[in-house]
Design an enzyme around this catalytic site. Sequence first.
Site, PDB file in Angstrom:
ATOM      1  N   GLY A 172      20.366  30.090  36.155  1.00 22.42           N
ATOM      2  CA  GLY A 172      19.128  29.645  35.514  1.00 22.42           C
ATOM      3  C   GLY A 172      18.183  30.727  35.058  1.00 22.42           C
ATOM      4  O   GLY A 172      17.079  30.424  34.594  1.00 22.42           O
ATOM      5  N   TRP A 204      18.179  32.842  32.435  1.00 21.96           N
ATOM      6  CA  TRP A 204      17.818  32.802  31.016  1.00 21.96           C
ATOM      7  C   TRP A 204      16.984  31.567  30.694  1.00 21.96           C
ATOM      8  O   TRP A 204      16.052  31.625  29.893  1.00 21.96           O
ATOM      9  CB  TRP A 204      19.084  32.835  30.156  1.00 21.96           C
ATOM     10  N   ASP A 237      25.237  23.625  31.924  1.00 23.22           N
ATOM     11  CA  ASP A 237      26.270  24.357  32.657  1.00 23.22           C
ATOM     12  C   ASP A 237      27.186  23.366  33.370  1.00 23.22           C
ATOM     13  O   ASP A 237      26.777  22.233  33.682  1.00 23.22           O
ATOM     14  CB  ASP A 237      25.650  25.306  33.685  1.00 23.22           C
ATOM     15  N   ASP A 248      24.853  33.342  27.965  1.00 24.22           N
ATOM     16  CA  ASP A 248      25.149  34.461  28.857  1.00 24.22           C
ATOM     17  C   ASP A 248      26.463  34.189  29.586  1.00 24.22           C
ATOM     18  O   ASP A 248      26.724  34.735  30.648  1.00 24.22           O
ATOM     19  CB  ASP A 248      23.997  34.656  29.852  1.00 24.22           C
ATOM     20  N   LYS A 269      26.738  36.725  24.896  1.00 15.30           N
ATOM     21  CA  LYS A 269      27.342  37.853  25.603  1.00 15.30           C
ATOM     22  C   LYS A 269      28.831  37.925  25.301  1.00 15.30           C
ATOM     23  O   LYS A 269      29.495  36.908  25.161  1.00 15.30           O
ATOM     24  CB  LYS A 269      27.126  37.715  27.109  1.00 15.30           C
TER      25      LYS A 269
END
Length: 254
Positions: free
Chosen positions: A69, A71, A89, A130, A170
């Site tokens: 959590g 970001w 997620d 990410d 990423k």
Amino acid sequence: MINTLPPLKRLYSTSSKKWMSRQAKDPYCKLAKANQYRARSAFKLLQINEKYRIIQRSDVVVDCGAAPGGWTQVAAEKVSKKGLVIGIDLLHVDPIPNAHLIKGNFMRLKTQNAIREILEDRPVDLVCSDMAPSFSGNHTADHARSMELCESALRFAEKVLSPGGSFVAKFLMGGTEHEFRKKLQTIFAKVKTEKPDSSRKQSTEGFFVALGYKPLQQKIVTDSSTKEDITAINNAANEIVKEDVIQIDTENRV
């Protein structure tokens, strides 16, 4: 005769001990704890945002692969109460003030429906990711998997981003990231790769920062000189993407 058991000891591998020692010395781990961020990775987004200003007040942000959590926390702070932040997620993420959290796969219909309900037709200003693969120890395989995650995040972003929106993802360096960057350059006005100071020097991770989203339809109308040309290009584009694109509207979802 009474048998006695030796005292139980928690055993750590050498790699675990090194990890714990590194975490204890890491200044960003200390900063994360002091600022109540759930992960040191929060500072990667903070540093990217400081340079590119990708998150503004009142923005709509979707964080793909949000757990734990960090970001999502940063985005929720930056957009204030006037903005909207959605974190997604496969794992459970504990509640975050000023953020909507969804447990699920953002590529699946059920999750997309949930995202759509929260958005209420609001266009998205930033899609960020990410996400990283579960490391196998084979860097080539890990790199390939990280690029697959980037591709998935981009396919999602193309369906929800507003014109001029931003995309951050990423990746693990390994060679094929250059091809993905070229792809980004066809649909964004500006594309950069970054390795924030908070990213460990020994890490092979990097971040694509793509700014100024140019939707395909808008690009076609701008570049084409005749109605016939527009129709032909649209038809060709539809044939290319119809198997891949994410549908979030109420018709023809995948």
